[in-house]
Design a protein around this motif. Sequence first.
Motif, PDB file in Angstrom:
ATOM      1  N   LEU A  94      55.612  38.053  42.223  1.00 11.46           N
ATOM      2  CA  LEU A  94      54.630  39.053  42.638  1.00 11.46           C
ATOM      3  C   LEU A  94      53.208  38.629  42.237  1.00 11.46           C
ATOM      4  N   ILE A  95      53.077  38.049  41.048  1.00 13.49           N
ATOM      5  CA  ILE A  95      51.756  37.579  40.587  1.00 13.49           C
ATOM      6  C   ILE A  95      51.213  36.520  41.548  1.00 13.49           C
ATOM      7  N   GLU A  96      52.062  35.557  41.903  1.00 11.12           N
ATOM      8  CA  GLU A  96      51.652  34.489  42.821  1.00 11.12           C
ATOM      9  C   GLU A  96      51.200  35.067  44.156  1.00 11.12           C
ATOM     10  N   LEU A  97      51.979  35.999  44.684  1.00 13.44           N
ATOM     11  CA  LEU A  97      51.664  36.616  45.970  1.00 13.44           C
ATOM     12  C   LEU A  97      50.348  37.393  45.903  1.00 13.44           C
ATOM     13  N   CYS A  98      50.151  38.145  44.814  1.00  9.33           N
ATOM     14  CA  CYS A  98      48.920  38.918  44.654  1.00  9.33           C
ATOM     15  C   CYS A  98      47.705  38.001  44.549  1.00  9.33           C
ATOM     16  N   LEU A  99      47.851  36.887  43.857  1.00  6.32           N
ATOM     17  CA  LEU A  99      46.724  35.961  43.695  1.00  6.32           C
ATOM     18  C   LEU A  99      46.316  35.337  45.028  1.00  6.32           C
ATOM     19  N   TYR A 100      47.288  34.887  45.805  1.00  7.02           N
ATOM     20  CA  TYR A 100      46.959  34.313  47.118  1.00  7.02           C
ATOM     21  C   TYR A 100      46.345  35.369  48.041  1.00  7.02           C
ATOM     22  N   THR A 101      46.854  36.592  47.969  1.00  4.98           N
ATOM     23  CA  THR A 101      46.325  37.673  48.807  1.00  4.98           C
ATOM     24  C   THR A 101      44.893  38.005  48.410  1.00  4.98           C
ATOM     25  N   LEU A 102      44.650  38.098  47.111  1.00  4.47           N
ATOM     26  CA  LEU A 102      43.288  38.360  46.631  1.00  4.47           C
ATOM     27  C   LEU A 102      42.347  37.222  47.031  1.00  4.47           C
ATOM     28  N   GLY A 103      42.833  35.985  46.913  1.00  5.92           N
ATOM     29  CA  GLY A 103      42.012  34.839  47.310  1.00  5.92           C
ATOM     30  C   GLY A 103      41.599  34.903  48.766  1.00  5.92           C
ATOM     31  N   ASN A 104      42.529  35.303  49.630  1.00  2.00           N
ATOM     32  CA  ASN A 104      42.220  35.441  51.059  1.00  2.00           C
ATOM     33  C   ASN A 104      41.204  36.553  51.314  1.00  2.00           C
ATOM     34  N   LEU A 105      41.367  37.660  50.596  1.00  2.00           N
ATOM     35  CA  LEU A 105      40.477  38.809  50.814  1.00  2.00           C
ATOM     36  C   LEU A 105      39.090  38.569  50.220  1.00  2.00           C
ATOM     37  N   ILE A 106      39.043  37.898  49.075  1.00  2.00           N
ATOM     38  CA  ILE A 106      37.770  37.625  48.397  1.00  2.00           C
ATOM     39  C   ILE A 106      36.834  36.837  49.292  1.00  2.00           C
ATOM     40  N   VAL A 107      37.380  35.821  49.945  1.00  2.22           N
ATOM     41  CA  VAL A 107      36.535  34.938  50.743  1.00  2.22           C
ATOM     42  C   VAL A 107      36.082  35.610  52.032  1.00  2.22           C
ATOM     43  N   GLU A 108      36.806  36.621  52.464  1.00  5.08           N
ATOM     44  CA  GLU A 108      36.512  37.273  53.748  1.00  5.08           C
ATOM     45  C   GLU A 108      35.520  38.414  53.607  1.00  5.08           C
ATOM     46  N   SER A 109      35.568  39.119  52.470  1.00  2.00           N
ATOM     47  CA  SER A 109      34.850  40.392  52.387  1.00  2.00           C
ATOM     48  C   SER A 109      34.008  40.508  51.124  1.00  2.00           C
ATOM     49  N   GLU A 110      32.703  40.722  51.323  1.00  2.00           N
ATOM     50  CA  GLU A 110      31.818  40.984  50.181  1.00  2.00           C
ATOM     51  C   GLU A 110      32.154  42.328  49.548  1.00  2.00           C
ATOM     52  N   ALA A 111      32.600  43.285  50.370  1.00  3.13           N
ATOM     53  CA  ALA A 111      32.981  44.605  49.843  1.00  3.13           C
ATOM     54  C   ALA A 111      34.136  44.478  48.859  1.00  3.13           C
ATOM     55  N   VAL A 112      35.090  43.607  49.158  1.00  4.71           N
ATOM     56  CA  VAL A 112      36.216  43.371  48.244  1.00  4.71           C
ATOM     57  C   VAL A 112      35.702  42.812  46.921  1.00  4.71           C
ATOM     58  N   ARG A 113      34.779  41.851  46.994  1.00  3.21           N
ATOM     59  CA  ARG A 113      34.246  41.254  45.761  1.00  3.21           C
ATOM     60  C   ARG A 113      33.473  42.296  44.947  1.00  3.21           C
ATOM     61  N   ARG A 114      32.685  43.129  45.647  1.00  2.00           N
ATOM     62  CA  ARG A 114      31.915  44.162  44.935  1.00  2.00           C
ATOM     63  C   ARG A 114      32.834  45.131  44.200  1.00  2.00           C
ATOM     64  N   GLN A 115      34.006  45.392  44.781  1.00  2.00           N
ATOM     65  CA  GLN A 115      34.944  46.308  44.131  1.00  2.00           C
ATOM     66  C   GLN A 115      35.668  45.648  42.966  1.00  2.00           C
ATOM     67  N   LEU A 116      36.034  44.380  43.143  1.00  2.00           N
ATOM     68  CA  LEU A 116      36.859  43.709  42.131  1.00  2.00           C
ATOM     69  C   LEU A 116      36.084  43.271  40.890  1.00  2.00           C
ATOM     70  N   LEU A 117      34.822  42.906  41.050  1.00  2.00           N
ATOM     71  CA  LEU A 117      34.055  42.409  39.899  1.00  2.00           C
ATOM     72  C   LEU A 117      33.951  43.442  38.771  1.00  2.00           C
ATOM     73  N   PRO A 118      33.513  44.669  39.043  1.00  2.00           N
ATOM     74  CA  PRO A 118      33.457  45.648  37.944  1.00  2.00           C
ATOM     75  C   PRO A 118      34.836  46.079  37.447  1.00  2.00           C
ATOM     76  N   GLN A 119      35.863  45.854  38.276  1.00  2.00           N
ATOM     77  CA  GLN A 119      37.223  46.202  37.839  1.00  2.00           C
ATOM     78  C   GLN A 119      37.827  45.120  36.952  1.00  2.00           C
ATOM     79  N   GLY A 120      37.107  44.018  36.772  1.00  2.00           N
ATOM     80  CA  GLY A 120      37.535  43.007  35.801  1.00  2.00           C
ATOM     81  C   GLY A 120      38.377  41.882  36.352  1.00  2.00           C
TER      82      GLY A 120
END
Length: 499
Positions: free
Chosen positions: A165-191
């Motif tokens: 599950l960790i591996e899957l979540c990391l690849y999914t986050l990697g795909n979303l991070i590069v596509e969306s600035e909104a995703v990055r804005r949400q994830l950065l303050p969440q740590g």
Amino acid sequence: MWSQRHGRLRPVGCGVEELRRRRREREAALRKARREQQLVSKRLLRDDAPEEADGGCVAPILGETEIQQFLRLSQRGTEEKERERALVTLRRGLQHPETQQTFIGLEGSMRTLVGLLTSNQALLQLEAARCLHELSHSEQSAVAEACLPATSYLLTYVSGHSSDLIELCLYTLGNLIVESEAVRRQLLPQGIVPALAACIQSPHLTVLEALGYALSQLLQAKEAPEKIIPSTSAGSSVLGSTLPQHMLQLLQPGPKLNPEVAVEFAWCLHYIICSQVNNALLITHGALSTLGLLLLDLAGAVQRSENAGLELLVCPVLRCLSNLLTEAVVEAVGGQVQLRDERVVAALFILLQFFLQKQPSLLPEGLWLLNNLTANSPSFCTSLLSLDLIEPLLQLLPVSNVVSVLVLTVLCNVAEKGPAYCQHLWPGPLLPSLLETLAFSDTEVVGQSLELLQLLFLYRPEAAQDFLQQSGLHALERHEEEAQLQDRVHALRQTALHG
């Protein structure tokens, strides 16, 4: 880069200071171009069961009714297997862009999927994560935006116990991070950075590889140099965390080095270095030493014919070393001491020969490193001469114009160190090689050849006589009418004829 010379007659119109200025401008442009080369991409992690991967079983495009049906079954099916099968069918349907668009357009569909992701049934949770992973791989930005409600949960599970599950979540986050600035804005303050820093201590190689991918995507964000990399706040930024030290540990050569993991983190290191935020910190952590040892290890692998996939790792390693050596702080923090002269040069030439035979596109990367090694270091130039590597270097000239310019630039680095170095360059195979490069149609190759001849004539006056005897003036004549080269051709002609 060019040292001061005294007591020499300088040719009119093209003095040493002019040569210095030209080369500095050209190398600055090259460094900028290399820093701006990114590897933005997405990855798809699929591990279908044999019966699912069968070529005769093509996943269908799903409409609204079918999507609603499979979501309902996955929530309320009477048996866990039935619920899991519904999610598998949905996930396979989500491989199609048409199904993805229909899914995100359905009210409540993402809320249902997030509910399944947060369920306490491991198999359903994993299948829901796979559905999100399919969506994250979409080329349509609207699909990535639709996944925003799931990102905080994906980040939470990065700190979980299931390596799958960790591996899957990391690849999914990697795909979303590069596509969306909104995703990055949400994830950065969440740590996200502290979560990744904790994850890098995982014993699972698949997790580390996925982590390297996700981190590399984050580091390529346009806001990375200001908001993600700087070490201003401990723990919440990359340089303020333990990530750099752990990355360098994962790049240490030895039996524990995993090539796939090393490739991911070498690119991470490359993006950090290219940001130019605080490369002094990386050098003090021993980055040059680690990368230099890894370069020796890669050259050894070539000699042992263990070179499968070697180019995937050697490219970021060469770029990291090249860019670190351009830092003004290298000398101040003892960076040059971290590299061993002859061994590094010898290893680099082993790799250059390998590139020539197997991967010519990587020759410029190796030569750019050789240029940066020799630019300010007489000891590296001495190594080049003592190991008799000038002739192998000249053999690379016919490969391409880009390679020719870099080879000639390295030779200029050697020649500008003074008379003792020029004695090793002339006489020898250099004159016939330069007569050949003067016949090139590429003005940059010809210009670099003229600069090398200018240096040789300054420090080795008899070289001008040899040049004249070999009909060198005829080689110059063809470029007298070229606007970019006229002044240099004239200055070189004057030097050759009048000394």
